[in-house]
Design a protein around this motif. Structure first.
Motif, mmCIF file in Angstrom:
data_model
loop_
_atom_site.group_PDB
_atom_site.id
_atom_site.type_symbol
_atom_site.label_atom_id
_atom_site.label_comp_id
_atom_site.label_asym_id
_atom_site.label_seq_id
_atom_site.Cartn_x
_atom_site.Cartn_y
_atom_site.Cartn_z
ATOM 1 N N ARG B 18 0.836 -1.213 0.000
ATOM 2 C CA ARG B 18 0.000 0.000 0.000
ATOM 3 C C ARG B 18 0.860 1.248 0.000
ATOM 4 N NH1 ARG B 18 -4.069 -2.163 3.809
ATOM 5 N NH2 ARG B 18 -5.493 -3.325 2.471
ATOM 6 N N LYS B 20 3.796 1.538 -1.170
ATOM 7 C CA LYS B 20 4.396 1.638 -2.498
ATOM 8 C C LYS B 20 3.402 2.250 -3.500
ATOM 9 C CE LYS B 20 6.564 -1.363 -5.861
ATOM 10 N NZ LYS B 20 6.795 -2.729 -6.307
ATOM 11 N N MET B 21 2.143 1.801 -3.372
ATOM 12 C CA MET B 21 1.089 2.324 -4.251
ATOM 13 C C MET B 21 0.901 3.821 -4.076
ATOM 14 S SD MET B 21 -0.941 -0.072 -5.814
ATOM 15 C CE MET B 21 -2.676 0.212 -5.502
ATOM 16 N N ARG B 24 3.147 6.304 -5.796
ATOM 17 C CA ARG B 24 3.177 6.259 -7.245
ATOM 18 C C ARG B 24 2.759 7.609 -7.863
ATOM 19 N NH1 ARG B 24 0.570 0.891 -8.372
ATOM 20 N NH2 ARG B 24 2.587 -0.070 -8.090
ATOM 21 N N SER B 31 0.095 4.862 -16.701
ATOM 22 C CA SER B 31 0.867 3.906 -17.507
ATOM 23 C C SER B 31 0.501 2.459 -17.205
ATOM 24 C CB SER B 31 2.372 4.058 -17.261
ATOM 25 O OG SER B 31 2.741 5.394 -17.349
ATOM 26 N N MET B 32 0.222 2.182 -15.928
ATOM 27 C CA MET B 32 -0.146 0.822 -15.535
ATOM 28 C C MET B 32 -1.405 0.362 -16.264
ATOM 29 S SD MET B 32 1.900 -0.266 -13.024
ATOM 30 C CE MET B 32 0.954 -1.533 -12.205
#
Lengths: 132, 188
Positions: B18, B20-21, B24, B31-32
């Motif tokens: 979480r 890390k998310m 972003r 892009s993901m």
């Protein structure tokens, strides 16, 4: 596939991520640190297979000291006659399936659901191990 | 430090993820989603899924459109879909970069062996002609899954052949007889 690999890299417990390894050219294979599991667990891995049309298969696998204790289950999204597109093949052998409607929209978003499962499962793995 | 063998003191991978998310950037979030836009999707929906503003989403989506990664199929509202021929090229090009001629040939023979196993198991010449009901109604779901996997082996073979052609300088003429649209239909 690479995006999924990137999702898992650098996360705690993840010891290795390989995209399309030689022996499984259609998959991303993620190895988790078996040190977090009971002693009898030798290897823990998560495998993603994503098809061009967005269907996917995610397998969770534990290899135990005794093969009979091995544990696996799978999250699938694909059209299917026996139930919904999204379904879950139950542990320990993937034999039975249940319909699910809580899958996220995109395959890479499966990561969080998987990690939550992994944490829960780790608790049960210790219970299983104590039964012996 | 983390005590590995005891239950409670282990740092949680979910929390880790979480965090890390949340770190972003907007560009990363958009892009993901891009490779997942296999269906025509309006910009508002993409913005929503990526958790960015509509303006930000539109700005980045236009960049991807300029680079031929996405195709805009509608305006007002803007609708985007991924450019399949770009993704076809991308898969082939990564194979070409990752594997030597020998490795590609080895991959191809492994896939061919797998292809043969499916043909035998399903008693058909191609995934398109395989019967889903070969093993009876109860097993129809499982057969369908096998057929899809078989199709994905075939698709992969096409890619490997195309990469080999490029590498051996045979020109990159169409690797298979099926268009990607047909392929998609078969695998559905």
């Amino acid at each position: 596939m690479r995006d999924i690999a990137d999702e898992w890299r650098d996360i705690n417990w993840v010891t290795g991520v390989s995209v399309r390894p030689q022996e499984k050219p259609n998959k991303v294979v993620i190895n988790l640190d078996a040190d977090y599991y009971p002693r009898e667990v030798r290897r823990v891995s998560v495998e993603f297979e994503v098809l061009a049309n967005g269907n996917f298969f995610v397998t969770y696998r534990e290899r135990w000291e005794r093969k009979a204790d091995d544990y696996r289950c799978r999250w699938d999204r694909h059209p299917n006659d026996h139930n919904d597109d999204d379904h879950f093949h139950e542990p320990p052998e993937c034999e039975t399936t249940v319909d699910r409607d809580d899958f996220p929209k995109y395959p890479f978003q499966m990561t969080e659901l998987m990690l939550r499962f992994v944490e829960q499962r780790r608790g049960t793995a210790f219970e299983d191990s104590n039964l012996d | 430090m983390v005590e590995k063998s005891h239950g409670e003191s282990v740092s949680s991978p979910v929390e880790d993820y979480r965090a890390k998310m949340e770190n972003r950037s907007a560009l990363e979030r958009v892009s993901m989603l891009v490779p997942n836009l296999t269906e025509e999707t309006p910009v508002a929906e993409i913005a929503d899924d990526a958790d960015v503003s509509k303006e930000t989403a539109r700005k980045y989506l236009h960049h991807f459109e300029n680079w031929n990664v996405l195709v805009r199929t509608g305006t007002n509202p803007d609708v985007f879909v991924r450019n399949e021929s770009y993704f076809d090229w991308l898969r082939i090009d990564s194979l070409r970069q990752e594997q030597s001629v020998d490795e590609l040939q080895e991959t191809l023979s492994e896939l061919a062996a797998e292809d043969e196993r499916f043909a035998e198991e399903l008693g058909a010449d191609s995934p398109a002609s395989a019967s889903m009901l070969e093993e009876g109604y109860e097993n129809a779901g499982e057969s369908a899954e096998k057929v899809r996997r078989w199709q994905s082996v075939r698709d992969r073979m096409d890619d490997v052949v195309a990469a080999l052609r490029d590498k051996l300088d045979l020109g990159s003429s169409a690797p298979g007889s099926e268009t990607s649209e047909e392929r998609l239909r078969i695998s559905e």
